[in-house]
Design an enzyme around this catalytic site. Structure first.
Site, PDB file in Angstrom:
ATOM      1  N   TRP A 113      48.122  42.364  36.302  1.00 53.18           N
ATOM      2  CA  TRP A 113      48.921  43.584  36.458  1.00 53.18           C
ATOM      3  C   TRP A 113      47.990  44.747  36.709  1.00 53.18           C
ATOM      4  O   TRP A 113      46.890  44.819  36.151  1.00 53.18           O
ATOM      5  CB  TRP A 113      49.733  43.826  35.188  1.00 53.18           C
ATOM      6  CG  TRP A 113      50.450  45.167  35.145  1.00 53.18           C
ATOM      7  CD1 TRP A 113      51.706  45.449  35.611  1.00 53.18           C
ATOM      8  CD2 TRP A 113      49.957  46.395  34.603  1.00 53.18           C
ATOM      9  NE1 TRP A 113      52.022  46.764  35.403  1.00 53.18           N
ATOM     10  CE2 TRP A 113      50.952  47.372  34.783  1.00 53.18           C
ATOM     11  CE3 TRP A 113      48.767  46.778  34.001  1.00 53.18           C
ATOM     12  CZ2 TRP A 113      50.799  48.698  34.364  1.00 53.18           C
ATOM     13  CZ3 TRP A 113      48.600  48.086  33.588  1.00 53.18           C
ATOM     14  CH2 TRP A 113      49.625  49.027  33.762  1.00 53.18           C
ATOM     15  N   HIS A 114      48.420  45.675  37.569  1.00 52.44           N
ATOM     16  CA  HIS A 114      47.729  46.950  37.757  1.00 52.44           C
ATOM     17  C   HIS A 114      48.731  48.072  37.556  1.00 52.44           C
ATOM     18  O   HIS A 114      49.923  47.918  37.887  1.00 52.44           O
ATOM     19  CB  HIS A 114      47.139  47.067  39.161  1.00 52.44           C
ATOM     20  CG  HIS A 114      46.123  46.023  39.489  1.00 52.44           C
ATOM     21  ND1 HIS A 114      45.039  45.755  38.685  1.00 52.44           N
ATOM     22  CD2 HIS A 114      46.030  45.183  40.551  1.00 52.44           C
ATOM     23  CE1 HIS A 114      44.324  44.790  39.239  1.00 52.44           C
ATOM     24  NE2 HIS A 114      44.902  44.422  40.362  1.00 52.44           N
ATOM     25  N   ILE A 119      38.254  40.626  36.731  1.00 54.44           N
ATOM     26  CA  ILE A 119      37.550  40.601  38.012  1.00 54.44           C
ATOM     27  C   ILE A 119      38.157  39.511  38.883  1.00 54.44           C
ATOM     28  O   ILE A 119      38.376  38.389  38.425  1.00 54.44           O
ATOM     29  CB  ILE A 119      36.041  40.351  37.808  1.00 54.44           C
ATOM     30  CG1 ILE A 119      35.412  41.542  37.085  1.00 54.44           C
ATOM     31  CG2 ILE A 119      35.335  40.101  39.152  1.00 54.44           C
ATOM     32  CD1 ILE A 119      33.950  41.367  36.759  1.00 54.44           C
ATOM     33  N   ALA A 151      39.281  45.538  37.386  1.00 58.66           N
ATOM     34  CA  ALA A 151      40.270  46.426  36.780  1.00 58.66           C
ATOM     35  C   ALA A 151      39.899  46.601  35.309  1.00 58.66           C
ATOM     36  O   ALA A 151      39.832  45.624  34.558  1.00 58.66           O
ATOM     37  CB  ALA A 151      41.670  45.849  36.911  1.00 58.66           C
ATOM     38  N   CYS A 159      45.974  36.176  34.057  1.00 51.04           N
ATOM     39  CA  CYS A 159      44.858  35.383  34.572  1.00 51.04           C
ATOM     40  C   CYS A 159      45.008  33.900  34.225  1.00 51.04           C
ATOM     41  O   CYS A 159      44.021  33.154  34.221  1.00 51.04           O
ATOM     42  CB  CYS A 159      43.525  35.921  34.063  1.00 51.04           C
ATOM     43  SG  CYS A 159      43.250  37.656  34.491  1.00 51.04           S
TER      44      CYS A 159
END
Length: 227
Positions: A78-79, A144, A158, A174
């Site tokens: 998620w960002h 990463i 991030a 992840c």
């Protein structure tokens, strides 16, 4: 070769993921053709889930939230607001440098966390990114995920600064189900936003990345909106 820095937007100027991805792709083309210097993009995204090539169906959002599938390695993440994202678009001097490049990204983030915030973090064998390991469940503080095509890198890292951790509860971050996520703010007990962290991270990137380019000149950071 030169190394340039561009700040595409930090809160309240959040950057749409598709727009940033288009900039990455154009930069990749230009850097590959030696029409642009290797460039580090620093930004804060609007909320989005992105899935790397190894994402499994069971990793995806439990509530069916849309996901952007991308060509980086790794799985889903998620960002969003409160997370500092860095996309180094680098023309590596040698393709064999990729493993060392990933390790350097991890180590420079570890240095920033220790020096600026007194947070002791580390890497974990078999798992990318930066972790806090202190006897309980491991907690991931930075992710990463990369793509390297014809020796030019895309995507990047991030770093969780002040973002909510709730979006991670809706996925298997992840692809790792036996660990948690954390932020700088959660660890130090006060709000530390991406804008508070970006200068220290940029300084570490400027010191560390030129060795992968065969002796680069650093171009001052560019501030402002997408262009």
């Amino acid at each position: 070769m030169d190394l340039a820095f561009r700040r595409l937007g930090l809160h309240p100027d959040l950057v749409d993921y598709a727009e940033a991805l288009a900039i990455q792709r154009q930069l990749h083309t230009d850097v590959l053709a030696d029409q642009s210097p290797s460039t580090v993009l620093l930004l804060e995204h609007q909320d989005v889930y992105t899935a790397g090539r190894r994402t499994e169906p069971e990793d995806r959002p439990k509530d069916g939230t849309p996901v952007v599938d991308v060509d980086r390695g790794g799985k889903i993440t998620w960002h969003g607001r409160g997370q500092l994202v860095g996309y180094p678009i680098l023309k590596l001097a040698k393709r064999a440098m990729v493993k060392d490049y990933v390790a350097s990204l991890e180590e420079l983030l570890i240095r920033v966390l220790r020096r600026e915030y007194g947070i002791t973090s580390t890497t974990v064998e078999g798992r990318s990114g930066v972790w806090l390991v202190d006897g309980g469940r491991d907690r991931k503080i930075a992710a990463i995920g990369l793509r390297v095509h014809r020796s030019v890198t895309m995507h990047g890292f991030a770093l969780n600064c002040s973002n909510s951790l709730t979006p991670f509860e809706n996925i298997v971050p992840c692809g790792i189900s036996d660990a948690d996520t954390t932020t700088i703010s959660a660890e130090v007990g006060e709000e530390i936003a991406p804008a508070d962290v970006v200068d220290a991270v940029a300084a570490e990137l400027a010191a560390e990345l030129p060795r992968f380019l065969g002796g680069a000149h650093i171009t001052p950071a560019a501030e402002g909106a997408l262009s």
